[in-house]
Design a protein around this motif. Structure first.
Motif, PDB file in Angstrom:
ATOM      1  N   GLY A 715       0.864  -1.300  -0.042  1.00  0.00           N
ATOM      2  CA  GLY A 715      -0.027   0.015  -0.033  1.00  0.00           C
ATOM      3  C   GLY A 715       0.547   1.167  -0.097  1.00  0.00           C
ATOM      4  O   GLY A 715       0.252   2.403  -0.191  1.00  0.00           O
ATOM      5  N   GLU A 716       2.197   1.255   0.204  1.00  0.00           N
ATOM      6  CA  GLU A 716       3.109   2.354   0.172  1.00  0.00           C
ATOM      7  C   GLU A 716       3.326   2.843  -1.156  1.00  0.00           C
ATOM      8  O   GLU A 716       3.509   2.195  -2.208  1.00  0.00           O
ATOM      9  CB  GLU A 716       4.365   1.999   0.870  1.00  0.00           C
ATOM     10  N   ARG A 717       3.553   4.041  -1.454  1.00  0.00           N
ATOM     11  CA  ARG A 717       4.181   4.938  -2.603  1.00  0.00           C
ATOM     12  C   ARG A 717       5.498   4.063  -2.919  1.00  0.00           C
ATOM     13  O   ARG A 717       6.257   3.996  -2.006  1.00  0.00           O
ATOM     14  CB  ARG A 717       3.910   6.192  -2.644  1.00  0.00           C
ATOM     15  N   TYR A 718       5.955   4.381  -4.271  1.00  0.00           N
ATOM     16  CA  TYR A 718       7.289   3.754  -4.317  1.00  0.00           C
ATOM     17  C   TYR A 718       8.477   4.525  -3.509  1.00  0.00           C
ATOM     18  O   TYR A 718       9.383   4.069  -2.916  1.00  0.00           O
ATOM     19  CB  TYR A 718       7.719   3.792  -5.867  1.00  0.00           C
ATOM     20  N   GLY A 747       1.737  -7.723  -6.703  1.00  0.00           N
ATOM     21  CA  GLY A 747       1.207  -6.795  -7.826  1.00  0.00           C
ATOM     22  C   GLY A 747       1.919  -6.765  -9.051  1.00  0.00           C
ATOM     23  O   GLY A 747       2.157  -7.404  -9.586  1.00  0.00           O
ATOM     24  N   THR A 748       2.422  -5.563  -9.437  1.00  0.00           N
ATOM     25  CA  THR A 748       3.132  -5.360 -10.957  1.00  0.00           C
ATOM     26  C   THR A 748       4.613  -5.767 -10.669  1.00  0.00           C
ATOM     27  O   THR A 748       5.084  -5.910 -11.772  1.00  0.00           O
ATOM     28  CB  THR A 748       2.956  -3.873 -11.167  1.00  0.00           C
ATOM     29  N   GLY A 749       5.285  -5.758  -9.456  1.00  0.00           N
ATOM     30  CA  GLY A 749       6.390  -6.060  -9.326  1.00  0.00           C
ATOM     31  C   GLY A 749       7.449  -5.090  -9.484  1.00  0.00           C
ATOM     32  O   GLY A 749       8.570  -5.053  -9.015  1.00  0.00           O
ATOM     33  N   ALA A 750       7.120  -3.498  -9.677  1.00  0.00           N
ATOM     34  CA  ALA A 750       7.660  -2.269  -9.530  1.00  0.00           C
ATOM     35  C   ALA A 750       8.303  -2.140  -8.270  1.00  0.00           C
ATOM     36  O   ALA A 750       9.688  -2.124  -7.911  1.00  0.00           O
ATOM     37  CB  ALA A 750       7.081  -1.373  -9.988  1.00  0.00           C
ATOM     38  N   LEU A 751       7.639  -2.580  -7.243  1.00  0.00           N
ATOM     39  CA  LEU A 751       7.897  -2.188  -5.731  1.00  0.00           C
ATOM     40  C   LEU A 751       9.105  -3.183  -5.385  1.00  0.00           C
ATOM     41  O   LEU A 751      10.153  -2.988  -4.763  1.00  0.00           O
ATOM     42  CB  LEU A 751       7.012  -2.146  -4.687  1.00  0.00           C
ATOM     43  N   ARG A 752       8.765  -4.541  -5.776  1.00  0.00           N
ATOM     44  CA  ARG A 752       9.634  -5.440  -5.325  1.00  0.00           C
ATOM     45  C   ARG A 752      11.027  -5.488  -5.819  1.00  0.00           C
ATOM     46  O   ARG A 752      12.207  -5.400  -5.417  1.00  0.00           O
ATOM     47  CB  ARG A 752       9.224  -6.923  -5.941  1.00  0.00           C
ATOM     48  N   VAL A 780       7.737 -11.695  -0.608  1.00  0.00           N
ATOM     49  CA  VAL A 780       8.342 -11.430   0.432  1.00  0.00           C
ATOM     50  C   VAL A 780       9.901 -11.684   0.146  1.00  0.00           C
ATOM     51  O   VAL A 780      10.155 -12.419  -0.654  1.00  0.00           O
ATOM     52  CB  VAL A 780       7.995 -12.328   1.731  1.00  0.00           C
ATOM     53  N   THR A 781      10.580 -10.615   0.496  1.00  0.00           N
ATOM     54  CA  THR A 781      12.188 -10.944   0.536  1.00  0.00           C
ATOM     55  C   THR A 781      12.838 -10.745   1.487  1.00  0.00           C
ATOM     56  O   THR A 781      12.577 -10.042   2.708  1.00  0.00           O
ATOM     57  CB  THR A 781      12.655  -9.450  -0.296  1.00  0.00           C
ATOM     58  N   VAL A 782      13.643 -12.065   1.828  1.00  0.00           N
ATOM     59  CA  VAL A 782      14.344 -12.231   2.976  1.00  0.00           C
ATOM     60  C   VAL A 782      15.719 -11.758   2.873  1.00  0.00           C
ATOM     61  O   VAL A 782      16.181 -12.067   1.922  1.00  0.00           O
ATOM     62  CB  VAL A 782      14.095 -13.704   3.353  1.00  0.00           C
ATOM     63  N   VAL A 783      16.145 -10.839   3.936  1.00  0.00           N
ATOM     64  CA  VAL A 783      17.501 -10.116   4.008  1.00  0.00           C
ATOM     65  C   VAL A 783      18.347 -10.846   4.796  1.00  0.00           C
ATOM     66  O   VAL A 783      17.981 -11.053   6.156  1.00  0.00           O
ATOM     67  CB  VAL A 783      17.348  -8.709   4.045  1.00  0.00           C
ATOM     68  N   GLU A 784      19.796 -11.376   4.379  1.00  0.00           N
ATOM     69  CA  GLU A 784      20.671 -11.769   5.563  1.00  0.00           C
ATOM     70  C   GLU A 784      21.828 -10.957   5.554  1.00  0.00           C
ATOM     71  O   GLU A 784      22.215 -10.483   4.622  1.00  0.00           O
ATOM     72  CB  GLU A 784      21.046 -13.148   5.001  1.00  0.00           C
TER      73      GLU A 784
END
Length: 786
Positions: A715-718, A747-752, A780-784
């Protein structure tokens, strides 16, 4: 289900929208005849079938449904000995091909371990009629023309036909190019009349060419003559054409007979492909209206979360929670007109009909609906001019019919019950009708604007009051359903907002009984309490969700820690074993040398040789270097104080000592969690900042005490999302988290893509990956961290 009810609740409009998603006439026929089922087992299967199609649609995105035709009339004609046209035979071949494509498509998905047992069972019925398809396609092209290669005789006849036509054209070409043709012919062209080649000759020169006149122009000045010299050639052409047509008829007859032999297999293909087109149309429609599969029961329970009316645009519709059939079986909705009562009524009825028809409903996951034997609705002004019925009479005719038919497993919807007559009598009738339907045990939802019905829910067990919210500030309804809160009159508040004199309003209030005023105040208090309760309930849900997520993350980290610990111990043991083995080999070598020296020199071994052998033995012994910290811990036991910062070794997390529990155990604050930890499981990091240094320090906000293990960006803007990611990564690093999760949705994948580009270039990020199936997948992106 009554057709009138399907129309009143707008199920017919849903069918019209569903038609847009069918790919063939077969699927459209199924949709046109679609009606809700009253069989619980069948409804459960229909819902499971639609859910499987939605899963396939979600995974693959495109379904091979092109090329399906309604070939049932063709099959019937072939069976009774009829000869099918090339076009009809091509439709049969196309449908066979489409069925083979669909069978292979669903079998591949099943092999990928996607559970689609119902759809797989259907395509398993299809028998691929590859031979019949190939026979038809080898004889007929896509435009419906019989090919030369359909038979050797047809190929030979068409070669003769082309050869003779060339000879006829050659002779006619020589005629129209002759020196006197310009004055005798109307035009230097060759044309065809009655399937015979002719030339246009002027009337006065008809005798010059002889032959047969086949036609003349409208003016009569031009005659279309077949010259005598080509009559014989044209006769030969006609003879070949007759033979060609006979051969084509023979080929079509043979192919039609072949098709008739596979009547049962073709009928199964038609049935299966019709159903698959219908099922995938339901799945496409469900995706369009953002629907979900409801759980079905046969106990009359309805639980709809954020239910929407599917025919109202999504940017305008208001979603509502609707519960019925568990603690109460009757809901009475009161409130002003145009407040959304009727839409709520239709939403409930339409969702029930859609679910019983196997359609997914426009509500959130976890919703539940019942399978009713019948659904009755008295909604809107349905007065009949032909019958000279008033509004009240029209409603009463419907209500009488409902009361005569209603049963225990029925859903009854009354809109403005008792309207159109004297208010006092109408309210009394409404109460009596509700009592009767409630006594029978049916599920009932009724709307009314009678104030007498506000107290109805308080006097009867199993009845709940409800209302639609009205915003006095904006003088407009919010269309939000408030369960458990009766509607109240807003006339005084609205009048005040519109500028009516306060004196007039006060005078009006004096004419209202004290009981009514107290009821309105009670309702207002209930509305506020319910609003506040909903806010607190949502906050509690969010906190519980965060706690469950944190608990799950800690459990996962503990498992990873112990797995890593075991792995390291195993590697250390292997390494130690290798070192000991090397030491043993070296020792054996030294001993072997000493024995050899003793044998060779007996008593002549010198002192420096013994010293050298001793040194070699000492070097062979493995060296063990102990950590300075471990040595220090053995020599000196750390004295802990409340407020000290420690590292909990089993969790690999920083914490703060809160209070001593026993001689060797402390209560430690880790993030938002407090737990008991033994001293031997702690590593001292330092005293609190106030103890370590008295001078003022720059304090960095963002410690692990309030940093979550996940960041939700949906729901956040880019641009705002990237700023939040940047701050969150800094806070997580300060909290010494080994890994975190960033929820960006699919979604569209832009934010990801933007989030992952930022993380790839961050100096402290070791690795990023998508979440597993249980972690949110590609949403979801998991960050290490390093």
């Amino acid at each position: 289900m009554q057709e009138r009810v399907l129309k009143v609740l707008e199920f017919t409009k849903v069918r019209e929208q569903l038609l847009e998603h069918a790919a063939s006439p077969l699927g459209k026929e199924r949709i046109i005849n679609l009606v809700p089922s009253t069989d619980f087992t069948e409804v459960v299967k229909l819902q499971a079938e639609t859910d499987e199609a939605a899963t396939v649609f979600r995974i693959k995105g495109n379904i091979p449904l092109s090329g399906i035709h309604d070939i049932r009339p063709h099959i019937k004609r072939s069976v009774i000995g009829g000869v099918l046209s090339p076009h009809e035979l091509m439709q049969i071949a196309s449908t066979i091909h489409a069925s083979r494509q669909m069978k292979r498509f669903l079998e591949e998905i099943d092999e990928e371990r996607t559970e689609i047992p119902i759809l797989k069972e259907q395509v398993d019925q299809i028998i691929p009629l590859t031979n019949l398809e190939q026979d038809i396609k080898q004889a007929i092209d896509e435009s419906g023309e019989v090919l030369d290669g359909a038979s050797e005789l047809l190929r030979s006849l068409r070669q003769q036909l082309r050869s003779n036509e060339a000879r006829v054209r050659e002779k006619l070409e020589s005629m129209i190019r002759s020196s006197n043709a310009g004055k005798m012919l109307s035009d230097a062209i060759i044309t065809i009349r009655n399937d015979r080649f002719v030339i246009p000759v002027k009337q006065e020169y008809r005798s010059h060419y002889g032959g047969i006149i086949h036609d003349q122009s409208a003016s009569g000045q031009t005659l279309f003559i077949e010259p005598q010299v080509i009559v014989q050639l044209n006769n030969q052409l006609q003879d070949i054409r007759v033979k060609e047509q006979l051969e084509i008829e023979r080929i079509l007859t043979e192919l039609s007979a072949n098709a008739a032999e596979y009547e049962s297999e073709l009928q199964i293909i038609v049935k299966v492909m019709a159903n698959l087109d219908f099922v995938f149309a339901k799945a496409r429609y469900g995706k369009k209206i953002k629907a979900a599969m409801p759980a079905m029961n046969n106990e009359g329970r309805i639980t709809l979360f954020k239910a929407r009316h599917p025919l109202i645009p999504m940017d305008e519709v208001v979603a509502n929670d609707i519960m019925l059939g568990q603690d109460y079986t009757t809901i009475v909705i009161t409130g002003p007109n145009t407040g959304g009562k009727t839409v709520t009524l239709k939403t409930l009825g339409l969702c029930s009909l859609m679910a019983q028809a196997g359609l997914q409903v426009p509500a959130q996951d976890g919703s539940e609906l019942a399978v009713f034997d019948s659904v009755y609705a008295d909604i809107g002004d349905e007065q009949s001019i032909e019958q000279s019925l008033s509004t009240f009479s029209s409603h009463m005719v419907n209500i009488v019919e409902i009361l005569n038919r209603v049963g225990y497993n029925s859903l009854v919807l009354f809109d403005e019950l008792g309207a159109g007559t004297d208010p006092q009598e109408g309210a009394a009738l409404a109460i009596s009708i509700l009592d009767e339907v409630h006594r029978i045990g049916a599920r009932v939802v009724a709307t009314t604007h009678y104030p007498e019905l506000k107290a109805y829910g308080y006097n009867r067990e199993g009845v709940l009051n409800a209302s639609v919210e009205f915003d006095v500030e904006t003088l407009s309804p919010t269309y939000k359903l408030l369960l458990g809160v009766p509607g109240r009159s807003n006339a005084f508040e609205i009048s005040k907002r519109l500028g009516l004199n306060e004196k007039v309003i006060s005078n009006a209030r004096s004419h209202v009984s004290e009981d009514t005023n107290q009821i309105d105040k009670m309702i207002a208090s209930l509305e506020e309490s319910k609003r506040q309760a909903e806010i607190e309930q949502q906050e509690a849900r969010d906190f519980l969700k965060q706690a469950e997520k944190l608990h799950k993350d800690l459990q996962k980290q503990m498992i990873e820690f112990y797995e890593k610990k075991d792995s390291m111990l195993e590697k250390a043991a292997e390494k130690a074993e290798e070192i000991v083995d090397e030491a043993k080999k070296e020792a054996e070598h030294v001993i072997r040398d000493l024995r050899k020296m003793r044998t060779d020199k007996v008593a002549e071994i010198k002192e420096h040789e013994l010293i050298d052998a001793k040194r070699r033995l000492e070097k062979a012994a493995p060296e063990v270097t102990k950590s300075a910290k471990l040595v220090d811990k053995k020599n000196k036991k750390q004295k802990y104080m409340p407020g000290d910062e420690v590292k909990v070794l089993s969790f690999d997390q920083k914490g703060t000592l809160v209070d001593r529990v026993s001689d060797d155990e402390w209560q430690v604050q880790i993030g938002i969690l407090k737990m008991k930890v033994k001293e031997k499981d702690m590593e001292y990091l330092g005293a609190p900042a106030a103890v370590k240094e008295t001078r003022p320090l720059a304090i960095v906000k963002g410690s692990d005490s309030h940093v979550k293990l996940e960041l939700d960006l949906r729901g956040e803007r880019y641009e705002d999302a990237l700023l939040k990611v940047e701050k969150y990564i800094d806070d997580a690093l300060l909290a010494s988290y080994p890994r975190v999760s960033i929820i960006h949705g699919k979604g569209t994948g832009a934010l990801r893509q933007g989030v992952q580009e930022y993380l790839k270039n961050h100096r402290s990020v070791k690795k990023i990956r998508f979440g597993d199936a249980g972690e949110g997948g590609t949403g979801v992106t998991v960050v290490e961290f390093k």
